[in-house]
Enzyme design. Structure first.
Site, PDB file in Angstrom:
ATOM      1  CG  HIS A 308      -2.073   0.925   1.132  1.00 52.40           C
ATOM      2  ND1 HIS A 308      -1.994   2.277   1.371  1.00 52.40           N
ATOM      3  CD2 HIS A 308      -3.350   0.674   0.762  1.00 52.40           C
ATOM      4  CE1 HIS A 308      -3.194   2.808   1.171  1.00 52.40           C
ATOM      5  NE2 HIS A 308      -4.028   1.871   0.796  1.00 52.40           N
ATOM      6  CG  ASP A 366      -8.480  -4.108  -2.977  1.00 54.24           C
ATOM      7  OD1 ASP A 366      -7.707  -3.148  -3.097  1.00 54.24           O
ATOM      8  OD2 ASP A 366      -9.721  -4.010  -3.082  1.00 54.24           O
TER       9      ASP A 366
HETATM   10  C1  SDX Z   1      -6.200   0.156  -2.902  1.00 53.21           C
HETATM   11  O1  SDX Z   1      -4.352   4.672  -1.942  1.00 53.21           O
HETATM   12  C2  SDX Z   1      -5.335   4.045  -1.330  1.00 53.21           C
HETATM   13  O2  SDX Z   1      -5.766   4.447  -0.277  1.00 53.21           O
HETATM   14  C3  SDX Z   1      -5.881   2.822  -2.073  1.00 53.21           C
HETATM   15  C4  SDX Z   1      -6.931   1.993  -1.340  1.00 53.21           C
HETATM   16  C5  SDX Z   1      -8.208   2.792  -1.089  1.00 53.21           C
HETATM   17  O3  SDX Z   1      -8.938   2.448  -0.148  1.00 53.21           O
HETATM   18  O4  SDX Z   1      -8.517   3.702  -1.941  1.00 53.21           O
HETATM   19  O5  SDX Z   1      -6.418   1.531  -0.099  1.00 53.21           O
HETATM   20  C6  SDX Z   1      -7.345   0.778  -2.185  1.00 53.21           C
HETATM   21  O6  SDX Z   1      -5.917   0.516  -4.012  1.00 53.21           O
HETATM   22  C7  SDX Z   1      -5.355  -0.872  -2.178  1.00 53.21           C
HETATM   23  C8  SDX Z   1      -4.150  -1.340  -3.017  1.00 53.21           C
HETATM   24  C9  SDX Z   1      -4.663  -2.441  -3.959  1.00 53.21           C
HETATM   25  N1  SDX Z   1      -3.572  -2.842  -4.912  1.00 53.21           N
HETATM   26  C10 SDX Z   1      -2.942  -4.017  -4.808  1.00 53.21           C
HETATM   27  O7  SDX Z   1      -3.129  -4.840  -3.921  1.00 53.21           O
HETATM   28  C11 SDX Z   1      -1.969  -4.300  -5.966  1.00 53.21           C
HETATM   29  C12 SDX Z   1      -0.655  -4.855  -5.414  1.00 53.21           C
HETATM   30  N2  SDX Z   1       0.050  -3.783  -4.695  1.00 53.21           N
HETATM   31  C13 SDX Z   1       1.050  -3.026  -5.408  1.00 53.21           C
HETATM   32  O8  SDX Z   1       0.803  -2.859  -6.767  1.00 53.21           O
HETATM   33  C14 SDX Z   1       1.515  -1.790  -4.641  1.00 53.21           C
HETATM   34  O9  SDX Z   1       1.764  -2.198  -3.360  1.00 53.21           O
HETATM   35  C15 SDX Z   1       0.630  -0.557  -4.593  1.00 53.21           C
HETATM   36  C16 SDX Z   1       0.217  -0.118  -5.946  1.00 53.21           C
HETATM   37  C17 SDX Z   1      -0.586  -0.828  -3.770  1.00 53.21           C
HETATM   38  C18 SDX Z   1       1.446   0.540  -3.926  1.00 53.21           C
HETATM   39  O10 SDX Z   1       2.422   0.886  -4.821  1.00 53.21           O
HETATM   40  P1  SDX Z   1       3.558   1.959  -4.427  1.00 53.21           P
HETATM   41  O11 SDX Z   1       3.205   2.724  -3.220  1.00 53.21           O
HETATM   42  O12 SDX Z   1       3.881   2.704  -5.657  1.00 53.21           O
HETATM   43  O13 SDX Z   1       4.718   1.028  -3.949  1.00 53.21           O
HETATM   44  P2  SDX Z   1       5.860   0.600  -4.872  1.00 53.21           P
HETATM   45  O14 SDX Z   1       5.293   0.031  -6.112  1.00 53.21           O
HETATM   46  O15 SDX Z   1       6.834   1.717  -4.969  1.00 53.21           O
HETATM   47  O16 SDX Z   1       6.475  -0.604  -4.015  1.00 53.21           O
HETATM   48  C19 SDX Z   1       7.542  -0.374  -3.150  1.00 53.21           C
HETATM   49  C20 SDX Z   1       8.377  -1.635  -3.291  1.00 53.21           C
HETATM   50  C21 SDX Z   1       8.751  -1.947  -4.736  1.00 53.21           C
HETATM   51  O17 SDX Z   1       9.974  -2.679  -4.702  1.00 53.21           O
HETATM   52  P3  SDX Z   1      11.357  -1.863  -5.041  1.00 53.21           P
HETATM   53  O18 SDX Z   1      11.139  -1.170  -6.370  1.00 53.21           O
HETATM   54  O19 SDX Z   1      11.537  -0.893  -3.882  1.00 53.21           O
HETATM   55  O20 SDX Z   1      12.389  -2.954  -5.091  1.00 53.21           O
HETATM   56  O21 SDX Z   1       7.580  -2.769  -2.847  1.00 53.21           O
HETATM   57  C22 SDX Z   1       7.402  -3.659  -3.950  1.00 53.21           C
HETATM   58  C23 SDX Z   1       7.681  -2.898  -5.215  1.00 53.21           C
HETATM   59  O22 SDX Z   1       8.164  -3.779  -6.226  1.00 53.21           O
HETATM   60  N3  SDX Z   1       5.996  -4.082  -3.905  1.00 53.21           N
HETATM   61  C24 SDX Z   1       5.558  -5.311  -4.110  1.00 53.21           C
HETATM   62  C25 SDX Z   1       4.177  -5.256  -3.934  1.00 53.21           C
HETATM   63  N4  SDX Z   1       3.807  -4.012  -3.659  1.00 53.21           N
HETATM   64  C26 SDX Z   1       4.939  -3.276  -3.642  1.00 53.21           C
HETATM   65  N5  SDX Z   1       6.218  -6.444  -4.407  1.00 53.21           N
HETATM   66  C27 SDX Z   1       5.454  -7.557  -4.551  1.00 53.21           C
HETATM   67  N6  SDX Z   1       4.105  -7.597  -4.383  1.00 53.21           N
HETATM   68  C28 SDX Z   1       3.439  -6.462  -4.082  1.00 53.21           C
HETATM   69  N7  SDX Z   1       2.133  -6.492  -3.922  1.00 53.21           N
END
Ligand code: SDX
Length: 435
Positions: A308, A366
């Site tokens: 998140h 989710d």
């Molecule tokens: C919602 O914003 C809100 O409030 C949203 C929400 C709401 O109520 O409106 O809470 C609802 O959208 C919840 C999120 C649902 N999405 C998912 O579950 C999809 C999977 N999650 C990821 O795509 C990700 O965690 C996000 C999109 C939710 C957050 O992305 P960020 O903040 O841009 O984080 P990031 O991509 O920069 O990740 C930081 C690191 C990265 O690694 P590095 O580049 O530092 O090596 O963490 C890793 C990412 O690769 N990472 C994950 C991961 N999520 C982040 N690695 C594996 N699996 C994951 N799920």
């Protein structure tokens, strides 16, 4: 505004830049950058707005470090325990919990505005039977601006109230119509005598050829899910509604923009993606392979429902939904326990893995919600639509706050330009193929 000043030294001119500090009720201090460019000639750069406050708001507060979520100051755990979705909708819209009379009047207004214009219903016949329900819902909500342009003078409080009640009342009916269209079943009209979530289940699952009784356990589960999904401060889709609304566009068009933003798998589309992922994993013996894929930077696979932008701790909503899963699957004697068991096992393995621990990746709202929707008989393709129905209350609340704020200006971010410098046009014969 606090008396504090935040000093920066401008590296290009060695000049001191004094930035005013804005103090919130809760959360980190905020540096005011208003006037930064005019005083210093520099922009700030924050892709994804990870550290940028786009507005002032008194609606919802999220503390990602402590896993706190407040709606108008009330902890989500207390609202989940004691409130209803309609009462939470009133709280978000008006800022205070309603009296019994206020709640009764609001509930009556919503119940008696659930029907759609019959011409709007005919829109659904134009969709292919296998159109994704989010495509249908966003399209029909946008087209509401073609029907209800009589009350969209957004400078008028009355029109803003009519819009708020209309869209909150009608979006379940639109969602149900999309579902029935995808099933090839006749549309079922809403019943004013049913509460918000019972009416939705009635419109989804009743058929003219048989009697249908709403299961109160299912209605109560849906009501709780809707409380948890109602708002979440400046998330992607809410920020989209605010940005679209800042141009003064028709409010139904602004909400349709929010629905489109929510659809993405990185946002509200994750609940559908979680179930697809669990079905692909299939069994606990494959969990290790998928955890390895999620950690592999060369593999686009991510653990859906994990991570998140704000929560670097457990999403409080996921905690509540996980508990609810246990109770509901037993009550409904749902067959989905293997999927739930697999989700629990996946969470257990991930939360013990250094990668997830170091990156503070926890289950989010989710991760478990789709298991409950399935147990209620709602198909995967409708999961994000359910999220949109609940979040519509948050979108409308933020839109109203933005429109009513005299300080609101059209949202227009700047950029860090890294394209080609100015260059002259060349006739086609003088061009060589770009490398
Ligand atoms: C919602 O914003 C809100 O409030 C949203 C929400 C709401 O109520 O409106 O809470 C609802 O959208 C919840 C999120 C649902 N999405 C998912 O579950 C999809 C999977 N999650 C990821 O795509 C990700 O965690 C996000 C999109 C939710 C957050 O992305 P960020 O903040 O841009 O984080 P990031 O991509 O920069 O990740 C930081 C690191 C990265 O690694 P590095 O580049 O530092 O090596 O963490 C890793 C990412 O690769 N990472 C994950 C991961 N999520 C982040 N690695 C594996 N699996 C994951 N799920």
């Amino acid at each position: 505004m606090s008396d504090e000043r935040y000093s920066l030294i401008d590296p290009t001119s060695a000049r001191r830049l004094e930035l005013p500090v804005l103090e919130p009720t809760l959360g980190p201090n905020v540096l005011s950058l208003a006037g930064l460019y005019s005083h210093s000639g520099v922009f700030t750069y924050d892709p994804g707005f990870g550290a940028t406050a786009s507005c002032t708001s008194n609606i919802t507060y999220v503390d990602g470090e402590k896993g706190i979520l407040l709606y108008r100051g009330y902890p989500i755990e207390q609202l989940a325990e004691h409130s209803t979705f309609i009462e939470v909708a009133y709280l978000l819209l008006h800022g205070e919990l309603p009296t019994a009379e206020q709640l009764q009047a609001f509930d009556h207004s919503i119940r008696t505005h659930t029907m759609l214009n019959e011409s709007l219903l005919r829109f659904f016949n134009g969709f292919h039977h296998n159109a994704h329900p989010m495509a249908m819902v966003s399209g029909v909500v946008a087209s509401m601006s073609a029907f209800y342009h009589d009350t969209t003078d957004i400078q008028m409080e009355h029109d803003r109230d009519v819009f708020a009640h209309r869209i909150i009342a009608k979006i379940p009916t639109i969602a149900a119509a999309a579902y029935k269209h995808s099933k090839g079943q006749p549309f079922v009209y809403p019943l004013n005598r049913l509460d918000y979530c019972s009416n939705m289940l009635h419109m989804f699952f009743s058929v003219p050829s048989d009697s249908y009784e709403v299961d109160p356990v299912a209605a109560q589960a849906l009501d709780l899910l809707f409380i948890l999904h109602a708002d979440h401060e400046q998330n992607c889709s809410t920020s989209t509604v605010r940005l679209a609304g800042s141009s003064g566009t028709n409010p139904y068009a602004a909400i349709a923009a929010g629905i489109s933003a929510l659809w993405g798998p990185a946002h509200g589309g994750a609940n559908e993606a979680v179930i697809n992922m669990l079905e692909e994993i299939g069994s606990a013996k494959h969990i290790g392979k998928y955890i390895a894929r999620a950690k592999d930077r060369n593999d686009p696979f991510r653990l859906m429902g994990f991570g998140h932008r704000v929560y670097k701790n457990y999403d409080p909503r996921a905690t509540i939904i996980r508990k609810m899963c246990h109770r509901l699957l037993e009550q409904l004697k749902a067959s989905d326990t293997p999927l739930f068991e697999l989700a629990l096992r996946l969470e257990e393995v991930a939360l013990r893995d250094d990668y997830f621990i170091e990156k503070n990746l926890y289950p989010n709202v989710d991760f478990y919600s789709g298991i409950i929707y399935r147990a209620l008989g709602i198909p995967k393709s409708m999961f994000t639509v359910m999220f949109a129905i609940a979040r519509c209350v948050g979108w409308v609340t933020h839109w109203r706050e933005m429109v009513a704020d005299p300080g609101t200006r059209i949202g227009r971010p700047r950029q860090l330009y890294v394209g080609p410098p100015s260059r002259n046009y060349r006739a086609i014969g003088e061009r060589e193929e770009a490398a």
